[in-house]
Design a protein around this motif. Structure first.
Motif, mmCIF file in Angstrom:
data_model
loop_
_atom_site.group_PDB
_atom_site.id
_atom_site.type_symbol
_atom_site.label_atom_id
_atom_site.label_comp_id
_atom_site.label_asym_id
_atom_site.label_seq_id
_atom_site.Cartn_x
_atom_site.Cartn_y
_atom_site.Cartn_z
ATOM 1 N N ARG A 16 -34.778 -18.560 -36.656
ATOM 2 C CA ARG A 16 -35.992 -18.536 -37.480
ATOM 3 C C ARG A 16 -36.812 -17.271 -37.223
ATOM 4 N NH1 ARG A 16 -41.256 -19.387 -37.228
ATOM 5 N NH2 ARG A 16 -41.161 -19.658 -34.964
ATOM 6 N N ILE A 17 -36.931 -16.877 -35.958
ATOM 7 C CA ILE A 17 -37.672 -15.659 -35.613
ATOM 8 C C ILE A 17 -37.013 -14.437 -36.244
ATOM 9 C CG2 ILE A 17 -38.262 -14.111 -33.711
ATOM 10 C CD1 ILE A 17 -38.592 -16.645 -31.970
ATOM 11 N N MET A 18 -35.704 -14.359 -36.136
ATOM 12 C CA MET A 18 -34.973 -13.228 -36.697
ATOM 13 C C MET A 18 -35.100 -13.202 -38.213
ATOM 14 S SD MET A 18 -31.689 -13.732 -34.181
ATOM 15 C CE MET A 18 -30.645 -12.462 -34.858
ATOM 16 N N ARG A 19 -34.963 -14.377 -38.807
ATOM 17 C CA ARG A 19 -35.036 -14.474 -40.267
ATOM 18 C C ARG A 19 -36.415 -14.061 -40.787
ATOM 19 N NH1 ARG A 19 -33.589 -19.380 -40.424
ATOM 20 N NH2 ARG A 19 -35.618 -20.306 -40.858
ATOM 21 N N ARG A 20 -37.465 -14.540 -40.145
ATOM 22 C CA ARG A 20 -38.821 -14.212 -40.581
ATOM 23 C C ARG A 20 -39.108 -12.720 -40.458
ATOM 24 N NH1 ARG A 20 -43.467 -17.903 -38.163
ATOM 25 N NH2 ARG A 20 -44.616 -16.410 -39.443
ATOM 26 N N ALA A 21 -38.681 -12.121 -39.352
ATOM 27 C CA ALA A 21 -38.920 -10.692 -39.146
ATOM 28 C C ALA A 21 -38.226 -9.855 -40.220
ATOM 29 C CB ALA A 21 -38.434 -10.275 -37.759
ATOM 30 N N LEU A 22 -37.012 -10.228 -40.577
ATOM 31 C CA LEU A 22 -36.255 -9.470 -41.574
ATOM 32 C C LEU A 22 -36.754 -9.722 -42.990
ATOM 33 C CD1 LEU A 22 -32.746 -10.083 -39.998
ATOM 34 C CD2 LEU A 22 -33.866 -7.850 -40.210
ATOM 35 N N GLU A 23 -36.990 -10.986 -43.318
ATOM 36 C CA GLU A 23 -37.444 -11.309 -44.673
ATOM 37 C C GLU A 23 -38.841 -10.764 -44.939
ATOM 38 O OE1 GLU A 23 -37.016 -15.520 -45.043
ATOM 39 O OE2 GLU A 23 -34.827 -15.415 -45.314
ATOM 40 N N GLY A 24 -39.657 -10.649 -43.884
ATOM 41 C CA GLY A 24 -40.993 -10.090 -44.045
ATOM 42 C C GLY A 24 -40.980 -8.631 -44.459
ATOM 43 N N LEU A 25 -39.846 -7.966 -44.269
ATOM 44 C CA LEU A 25 -39.716 -6.558 -44.649
ATOM 45 C C LEU A 25 -38.746 -6.374 -45.810
ATOM 46 C CD1 LEU A 25 -39.747 -5.006 -41.090
ATOM 47 C CD2 LEU A 25 -41.521 -4.818 -42.827
ATOM 48 N N GLY A 26 -38.465 -7.451 -46.529
ATOM 49 C CA GLY A 26 -37.713 -7.329 -47.768
ATOM 50 C C GLY A 26 -36.228 -7.579 -47.701
ATOM 51 N N PHE A 27 -35.687 -7.877 -46.521
ATOM 52 C CA PHE A 27 -34.270 -8.182 -46.426
ATOM 53 C C PHE A 27 -34.016 -9.622 -46.885
ATOM 54 C CE2 PHE A 27 -34.780 -4.905 -43.126
ATOM 55 C CZ PHE A 27 -33.761 -4.031 -43.479
ATOM 56 N N LYS A 28 -32.831 -9.856 -47.416
ATOM 57 C CA LYS A 28 -32.389 -11.218 -47.683
ATOM 58 C C LYS A 28 -31.533 -11.655 -46.503
ATOM 59 C CE LYS A 28 -32.359 -11.097 -52.751
ATOM 60 N NZ LYS A 28 -31.519 -11.270 -53.968
ATOM 61 N N THR A 29 -31.680 -12.889 -46.088
ATOM 62 C CA THR A 29 -30.920 -13.360 -44.937
ATOM 63 C C THR A 29 -30.220 -14.678 -45.224
ATOM 64 O OG1 THR A 29 -32.711 -14.665 -43.942
ATOM 65 C CG2 THR A 29 -32.637 -12.317 -43.398
ATOM 66 N N GLN A 30 -29.184 -14.927 -44.456
ATOM 67 C CA GLN A 30 -28.519 -16.222 -44.450
ATOM 68 C C GLN A 30 -28.075 -16.463 -43.021
ATOM 69 O OE1 GLN A 30 -25.515 -16.663 -47.448
ATOM 70 N NE2 GLN A 30 -24.960 -18.736 -46.822
ATOM 71 N N ASP A 31 -28.446 -17.630 -42.462
ATOM 72 C CA ASP A 31 -28.086 -17.865 -41.066
ATOM 73 C C ASP A 31 -27.091 -19.010 -40.933
ATOM 74 O OD1 ASP A 31 -30.080 -20.316 -40.000
ATOM 75 O OD2 ASP A 31 -30.862 -19.163 -41.679
ATOM 76 N N PHE A 32 -26.304 -18.927 -39.856
ATOM 77 C CA PHE A 32 -25.222 -19.872 -39.603
ATOM 78 C C PHE A 32 -25.259 -20.292 -38.142
ATOM 79 C CE2 PHE A 32 -24.103 -16.774 -42.791
ATOM 80 C CZ PHE A 32 -23.609 -17.531 -43.838
ATOM 81 N N ARG A 33 -24.897 -21.543 -37.880
ATOM 82 C CA ARG A 33 -24.819 -22.056 -36.513
ATOM 83 C C ARG A 33 -23.389 -22.002 -35.975
ATOM 84 N NH1 ARG A 33 -29.077 -21.270 -37.658
ATOM 85 N NH2 ARG A 33 -30.791 -22.669 -38.179
ATOM 86 N N LEU A 34 -22.411 -22.079 -36.878
ATOM 87 C CA LEU A 34 -21.014 -22.169 -36.473
ATOM 88 C C LEU A 34 -20.199 -20.988 -36.983
ATOM 89 C CD1 LEU A 34 -20.372 -25.941 -37.252
ATOM 90 C CD2 LEU A 34 -20.915 -24.933 -35.021
ATOM 91 N N CYS A 35 -19.223 -20.566 -36.184
ATOM 92 C CA CYS A 35 -18.317 -19.493 -36.602
ATOM 93 C C CYS A 35 -17.561 -19.886 -37.869
ATOM 94 C CB CYS A 35 -17.322 -19.180 -35.495
ATOM 95 S SG CYS A 35 -18.044 -18.476 -34.004
ATOM 96 N N SER A 36 -17.161 -21.148 -37.950
ATOM 97 C CA SER A 36 -16.369 -21.597 -39.100
ATOM 98 C C SER A 36 -17.145 -21.444 -40.404
ATOM 99 C CB SER A 36 -15.944 -23.052 -38.906
ATOM 100 O OG SER A 36 -17.073 -23.885 -38.686
ATOM 101 N N ASP A 37 -18.430 -21.802 -40.407
ATOM 102 C CA ASP A 37 -19.245 -21.649 -41.618
ATOM 103 C C ASP A 37 -19.469 -20.176 -41.946
ATOM 104 O OD1 ASP A 37 -19.456 -24.388 -41.816
ATOM 105 O OD2 ASP A 37 -21.364 -24.486 -40.744
ATOM 106 N N PHE A 38 -19.655 -19.380 -40.902
ATOM 107 C CA PHE A 38 -19.850 -17.939 -41.080
ATOM 108 C C PHE A 38 -18.607 -17.305 -41.710
ATOM 109 C CE2 PHE A 38 -19.459 -13.603 -39.378
ATOM 110 C CZ PHE A 38 -20.682 -13.058 -39.743
ATOM 111 N N GLU A 39 -17.437 -17.668 -41.214
ATOM 112 C CA GLU A 39 -16.181 -17.113 -41.726
ATOM 113 C C GLU A 39 -15.974 -17.493 -43.192
ATOM 114 O OE1 GLU A 39 -14.251 -15.048 -40.301
ATOM 115 O OE2 GLU A 39 -14.635 -15.196 -38.150
ATOM 116 N N LYS A 40 -16.318 -18.726 -43.556
ATOM 117 C CA LYS A 40 -16.184 -19.154 -44.954
ATOM 118 C C LYS A 40 -17.087 -18.331 -45.861
ATOM 119 C CE LYS A 40 -14.957 -23.954 -43.851
ATOM 120 N NZ LYS A 40 -15.434 -25.370 -43.869
ATOM 121 N N ALA A 41 -18.300 -18.050 -45.399
ATOM 122 C CA ALA A 41 -19.233 -17.251 -46.194
ATOM 123 C C ALA A 41 -18.727 -15.821 -46.378
ATOM 124 C CB ALA A 41 -20.613 -17.246 -45.539
ATOM 125 N N LEU A 42 -18.092 -15.267 -45.337
ATOM 126 C CA LEU A 42 -17.552 -13.910 -45.428
ATOM 127 C C LEU A 42 -16.450 -13.810 -46.479
ATOM 128 C CD1 LEU A 42 -17.208 -12.580 -41.764
ATOM 129 C CD2 LEU A 42 -18.892 -11.923 -43.476
#
Length: 240
Positions: A16-42
């Protein structure tokens, strides 16, 4: 269009801290807890950069960096509580573009993200504008900087990370000239931040290994003690 940052972090509050810092400066973010979900998104979308924790419930962040992101040429910054020097060196050797140790100041994280993205954009811009040759041949090897690939004398090809490609291109463009550590650090480290000094040794060690250059008696990238490094092989540039 906003740049997209993927965050692989199992601690919800940290994500949440990372997401807020990045989105506050205009970046779009998507966060994942598991490697498997991250790999599917890639498999479906390509982010501009990924922030990767090392200790994850279903895998190791180092494997994600080396096996998934490096192969796709996606910039990666490791964000972890592991502050040991060995962990840093291993992460950089496996292809990470930078390394941040928790706890960290969110502004530092954003600065490092921007620096890695700037390096990638600058390299892309030069590649699009310049008609200069982007393929170098040396000692039977071939480096194609338009695709960030390295081909050995037997014809086997492997990918280079953006940091590896930038470092190798600098060596090949300056063949025969001694390059200081500070100059090489400027190429591979975030702007306006104190670089992790031994990171350049890790990157050069990684390049030597990929080039089959014996670190005890290197024939291509030689150490000039007290001065820096020099690439000694003869280089020919071309477009094909």
């Amino acid at each position: 269009m906003s740049q997209v940052i993927y965050i692989l972090e199992d601690e919800r509050e940290m994500a949440r801290i990372m997401r807020r810092a990045l989105e506050g400066l205009g970046f779009k973010t998507q966060d994942f807890r598991l490697c498997s979900d991250f790999e599917k998104a890639l498999e479906k979308n390509r982010p501009d950069l990924c922030l990767i924790d090392l200790s994850l419930p279903d895998g190791d962040g180092l494997s994600v960096v080396s096996d998934s992101l490096k192969q796709r040429g996606i910039p990666a910054i490791i964000v972890t509580g592991r502050g040991d020097a060995t962990d840093k060196i291993v992460g950089l050797e496996l292809g990470a573009d930078d390394y941040i140790v928790k706890p960290f100041e969110p502004r530092e994280m954003v600065a490092r993200v921007r620096a890695v993205l700037r390096r990638g954009q600058a390299k892309s811009g030069v590649m699009q504008q310049a008609p200069s040759p982007k393929i170098a041949q040396f000692d039977g090897w071939s480096a194609d900087f338009s695709s960030c690939t390295l081909t050995d004398p037997e014809g086997e090809t492997e990918n280079l990370s953006s940091a590896e490609a930038a470092l190798l291109e600098t060596f090949l463009s300056s063949s025969g000239r001694v390059l200081s550590r500070s100059k090489l650090l400027d190429i591979g480290s975030p702007d306006d931040l104190d670089p992790y000094d031994r990171s350049i040794d890790a990157r050069i060690s990684r390049l030597r290994r990929k080039l089959g250059d014996d670190p005890k008696s290197p024939k291509m990238i030689r150490t000039v003690y007290g001065s820096g490094y020099v690439f000694v092989a003869k280089v020919q540039w071309g477009d094909e």
